[in-house]
Design an enzyme around this catalytic site. Sequence first.
Site, short mmCIF file in Angstrom:
data_model
loop_
_atom_site.label_atom_id
_atom_site.label_comp_id
_atom_site.label_asym_id
_atom_site.label_seq_id
_atom_site.Cartn_x
_atom_site.Cartn_y
_atom_site.Cartn_z
N ASN A 123 33.61 -4.71 -88.89
CA ASN A 123 32.99 -5.63 -89.84
C ASN A 123 33.98 -6.66 -90.38
OD1 ASN A 123 30.85 -4.00 -89.36
ND2 ASN A 123 30.81 -3.02 -91.37
N HIS A 169 13.26 -51.95 -94.02
CA HIS A 169 11.95 -51.67 -93.40
C HIS A 169 11.90 -52.18 -91.95
CE1 HIS A 169 10.61 -51.06 -97.60
NE2 HIS A 169 11.35 -52.13 -97.83
N SER A 290 16.15 -45.62 -63.35
CA SER A 290 14.88 -44.93 -63.24
C SER A 290 14.61 -44.69 -61.77
CB SER A 290 13.77 -45.79 -63.84
OG SER A 290 12.51 -45.44 -63.28
N LYS A 296 15.29 -50.75 -64.35
CA LYS A 296 15.64 -50.07 -65.59
C LYS A 296 17.11 -49.69 -65.69
CE LYS A 296 13.22 -48.75 -68.53
NZ LYS A 296 12.13 -47.76 -68.62
N GLU A 303 20.25 -41.73 -76.45
CA GLU A 303 19.01 -40.99 -76.69
C GLU A 303 19.27 -39.49 -76.77
OE1 GLU A 303 15.65 -42.40 -74.08
OE2 GLU A 303 17.21 -43.80 -73.47
N GLN A 335 25.34 -10.56 -86.18
CA GLN A 335 25.75 -10.81 -84.80
C GLN A 335 25.08 -12.07 -84.26
OE1 GLN A 335 26.57 -7.50 -82.04
NE2 GLN A 335 24.78 -8.20 -80.92
N1 ARG Z 1 29.28 -7.52 -82.50
C1 ARG Z 1 29.22 -7.34 -83.93
C2 ARG Z 1 28.92 -8.70 -84.59
O1 ARG Z 1 29.05 -9.68 -83.94
C3 ARG Z 1 30.54 -6.85 -84.43
C4 ARG Z 1 30.47 -6.07 -85.70
C5 ARG Z 1 29.74 -4.81 -85.49
N2 ARG Z 1 29.82 -3.95 -86.59
C6 ARG Z 1 29.00 -2.93 -86.69
N3 ARG Z 1 29.14 -2.18 -87.70
N4 ARG Z 1 28.09 -2.69 -85.78
O2 ARG Z 1 28.55 -8.78 -85.73
#
Ligand code: ARG
Length: 470
Positions: A123, A169, A290, A296, A303, A335
Amino acid sequence: MTASNPSSNPLANKSQAWSALFSEPMSELVQRYTASVGFDKRLWRADIDGSLAHARMLAAQSIISAQDLADIERGMAQIAGEIERGEFTWKLELEDVHLNIEARLTELVGLAGKRLHTGRSRNDQVATDVRLWLRAEIDGLTPLLVAMQRALVELAAQHTDTVMPGFTHLQVAQPVSFAHHLLAYVEMFARDAERLVDVRKRVNRLPLGAAALAGTSYPLDREAVARSLGFDGVCENSLDAVSDRDFALEFASFASICMVHVSRLSEEIVLWMSQNFGFIDLADRYCTGSSIMPQKRNPDVAELARGKTGRVVGHLMGLLTLMKGQPLTYNKDNQEDKEPLFDTVDTLRDTLRIMAEMCAGIVVKPEAMERAALRGYATATDLADYLVKKGLPFRDAHEAVAHAVKVAIGQGVDLAQLPLATLQGFHPSIADDVFAVLTLRGSMNARQVRGGTAPEQARAQVARHRQRLG
Ligand code: ARG
């Protein structure tokens, strides 16, 4: 990658990656649905850098041994080489970039690889990786924003005396210089660059040390890790550190605003290049033909830049919606932050690069611009101002000029082409000095207020931007 004994490397078999608690392997569909390695492998360098910084700190804090650190460094060097050479085997069953690299490390160096994750969680690891990656991308975008501005400033420098119709405008309003018009975009891109500097400050904070969510009981030195990775500081709350993605939202907001600016400029380029305006031409290498209409030449690049704005703004909406309603702290939803963020960076980078090149090569057609300005009674306001300077209240002057424009339209001529006697019919105070203000250049040159369209003012803007952009 050689097969390894799952019991010695728990990551080699994902059903055992987190614990022996699971009694059956993950279904293949779930594996595919939950895996991110297909796209997050792009974070590999940030992942290795983050891991090395973490490992060095662990060793400095005597949490792992010097030998473990040496093993980790050696293993990571090999892994980096394998990835660079395209020899690394990415495994879907190892879910993401983090587990893939860690599993390979353990395979290469054994126990030290298993110790790397001490005091860390995916995490805080993933939050760190994304920030490191995004910071490098921001640093790559910065010169592109400068190049975009430079291209417009240098084109403007050549056109401080080129008159075009200014529009409101999309109706001809008042004459302005082409330089002045381009320099309006320089202001926009300059603000975008300022925004990017500001976003970077909040991207550049270290989550590591937050571990899963609550912090860790190991005596980590977060400041040392932050310093070694070039972060300006650490995230101050572990719950926030692992769950915050507003740095990504901010970046996507910056990118969306910048793309909106690109899109507006693109729209103008498309209009200017159409036969109905004919103000500019683009080099052939930025146009396409084109398959059916041989005559063209289409401004496809402009674009597409306009179209890709929808995609970037869409990513911002996607990311905002992704975060909305997520309880603290980390949720797997996060994720989903990567693909929109990656695509935002790629789209913006390519777009800025190509737009800067294309703008530098714009061929200006001053006669067409001037003709268009003449067609629209663009100096009517100047006639009104002239009358005010002769003592009329502005509203009366406005009314008198409206009559003059009506007569000119009826005769199919410009205001400056009406004879003095006719003009005097609208107000007796009109004298032959009026013709100086009725010309396009007279009108433009008179707008000497700071930030106005007079050539001196545009030249001052050019000088200021040149100095700022270095
Ligand atoms: N692949 C996960 C993400 O991108 C990584 C973290 C995962 N953590 C967990 N507790 N499953 O967020």
